[in-house]
Write a protein that holds these residues in place. Structure first.
Motif, short mmCIF file in Angstrom:
data_model
loop_
_atom_site.label_atom_id
_atom_site.label_comp_id
_atom_site.label_asym_id
_atom_site.label_seq_id
_atom_site.Cartn_x
_atom_site.Cartn_y
_atom_site.Cartn_z
N VAL A 53 -7.55 3.64 1.19
CA VAL A 53 -6.09 3.53 1.41
C VAL A 53 -5.70 2.11 1.84
O VAL A 53 -4.56 1.71 1.63
CB VAL A 53 -5.54 4.51 2.48
CG1 VAL A 53 -5.53 5.93 2.00
CG2 VAL A 53 -6.20 4.34 3.81
N LEU A 79 0.58 4.30 -2.59
CA LEU A 79 -0.05 5.53 -2.10
C LEU A 79 0.79 6.78 -2.31
O LEU A 79 0.27 7.89 -2.17
CB LEU A 79 -0.43 5.38 -0.63
CG LEU A 79 -1.57 4.38 -0.38
CD1 LEU A 79 -1.77 4.16 1.13
CD2 LEU A 79 -2.88 4.85 -1.01
N SER A 91 -7.50 1.86 -4.38
CA SER A 91 -6.55 3.00 -4.36
C SER A 91 -6.28 3.47 -5.79
O SER A 91 -6.09 4.66 -6.04
CB SER A 91 -5.22 2.58 -3.72
OG SER A 91 -5.39 2.31 -2.35
N GLN A 94 0.83 -1.21 0.00
CA GLN A 94 0.00 0.00 0.00
C GLN A 94 0.86 1.26 0.00
O GLN A 94 0.58 2.20 -0.75
CB GLN A 94 -0.96 0.00 1.19
CG GLN A 94 -2.17 -0.89 1.01
CD GLN A 94 -2.87 -0.65 -0.32
OE1 GLN A 94 -2.76 -1.47 -1.24
NE2 GLN A 94 -3.55 0.48 -0.44
N ALA A 129 -2.21 9.05 -1.96
CA ALA A 129 -2.80 9.39 -0.65
C ALA A 129 -2.54 10.87 -0.34
O ALA A 129 -1.58 11.46 -0.85
CB ALA A 129 -2.18 8.53 0.45
#
Ligand code: HBI
Ligand code: FE
Length: 296
Positions: A201, A52, A207, A48, A56
């Protein structure tokens, strides 16, 4: 390890039927985690975090590092709490899984975030129906380090406790607000659209899908519009709502929601994928790949 969890009831909400457990607080059985548990944490965390970067929100990535979360081992709640409590007064409590809504709201109102103590199995890496430790700890906890978001979450909890006393419809409206912000919200940064929702997330597929797919709508945040919008728990979102800042979210929860619930009680809800006349449309989705069976 703990005794087998007691299922208290199945709450039937927009989320469909999910098991709900006793509301007891459970000490994190950190010594009880297996090497496999730590491997699952490490694989999901590294995958992740790679995804991200550039996807993110800046606040999420900065906060996650600032609180000392790493891929190495499943973090100890006590270690994270030392930093979190000092930053915004929040603390992590261990739970078995989903709690009855009133208990959940009461924890949020008192700056306690319930985190499921167990982590998914290696064969569940890409999808698990109930929130596990990875979803809660990796997805929800970092933003609790951001004061304005931490305040929003506590205000949300207070609103939830209050709504519980008003009527079931009020709760449905409020859980949609949680769904389209805390779980699946997007935020407009100067350098582009970013993810802050925990459900996104903590999910590899979503995502990418939430920001880059042509299929879903992306619409500017509007509190009452969101409260009227239905959702499903078992597929990616058909519509994502975009805030300009966490301050915008906090301001939206300023007023008393009671008159809003009264107004909305007589109005129909919206299907998840249907754009509305007053929407600030950022992207009109193609609708490609949406489940056809759902009227949601
Ligand atoms: N319980 N442990 C836990 N975690 C959640 O995220 C949670 C919950 N109970 C209810 C709930 N979420 C949702 O209904 C929220 O929309 C309130
Ligand atoms: Fe969640």
């Amino acid at each position: 390890m703990n005794s087998t969890p007691r299922r208290v009831e199945n709450i039937v909400t927009d989320k469909g039927k999910v098991p709900v457990y006793a509301t007891g607080i459970i000490d994190q059985p950190w010594e009880g985690y297996s090497e496999t548990d730590h491997d699952v944490w490490r694989m999901l965390y590294q995958r992740q975090r790679e995804l991200l970067v550039g996807r993110a929100s800046d606040e999420f990535l900065v906060a996650q590092d600032a609180m000392g979360m790493t891929p190495d081992r499943i973090p100890k709640f006590a270690d994270l709490n030392a930093v979190l409590k000092a930053a915004t007064g929040w603390e992590i409590i261990g739970v078995e899984g989903l709690l009855p809504e009133l208990d959940f709201f009461d924890h949020l109102a008192n700056r306690r975030f319930p985190v499921t103590w167990w982590i998914r199995r290696p064969d569940q890496l890409d999808y698990i129906e109930e929130p596990d430790l990875f979803h809660d700890l990796f997805g929800h906890v970092p933003l609790l380090m951001v004061p304005v978001f931490a305040d929003y979450m506590a205000a949300y909890g207070r609103g939830g406790v209050k709504a519980h006393g008003i009527n079931p419809d009020a709760l449905v409206h409020l859980t949609r607000l949680y769904w389209y912000t805390v779980e699946f919200g997007l935020i407009q940064q100067k350098d582009g659209l970013r993810i802050y929702g925990s459900g996104i997330v903590s999910s590899k597929g979503e995502s990418i899908y939430s920001l880059e797919s042509d299929s879903p709508n992306r619409v500017g945040f509007d509190l009452e519009r969101i409260m009227r919008t239905r959702y499903r728990i078992d597929s990616y979102q058909k519509t994502y709502f975009v805030i300009d800042s966490f301050e915008q979210l906090m301001e939206a929860t300023g007023p008393d929601f009671t008159p809003i619930y009264e107004r909305l009680a007589d109005l129909p809800s919206f299907p998840a994928g249907e754009l509305q006349a007053d929407d600030r449309v950022i992207h009109r989705g193609s609708g490609e790949g949406w489940p056809t069976d759902a009227d949601t």
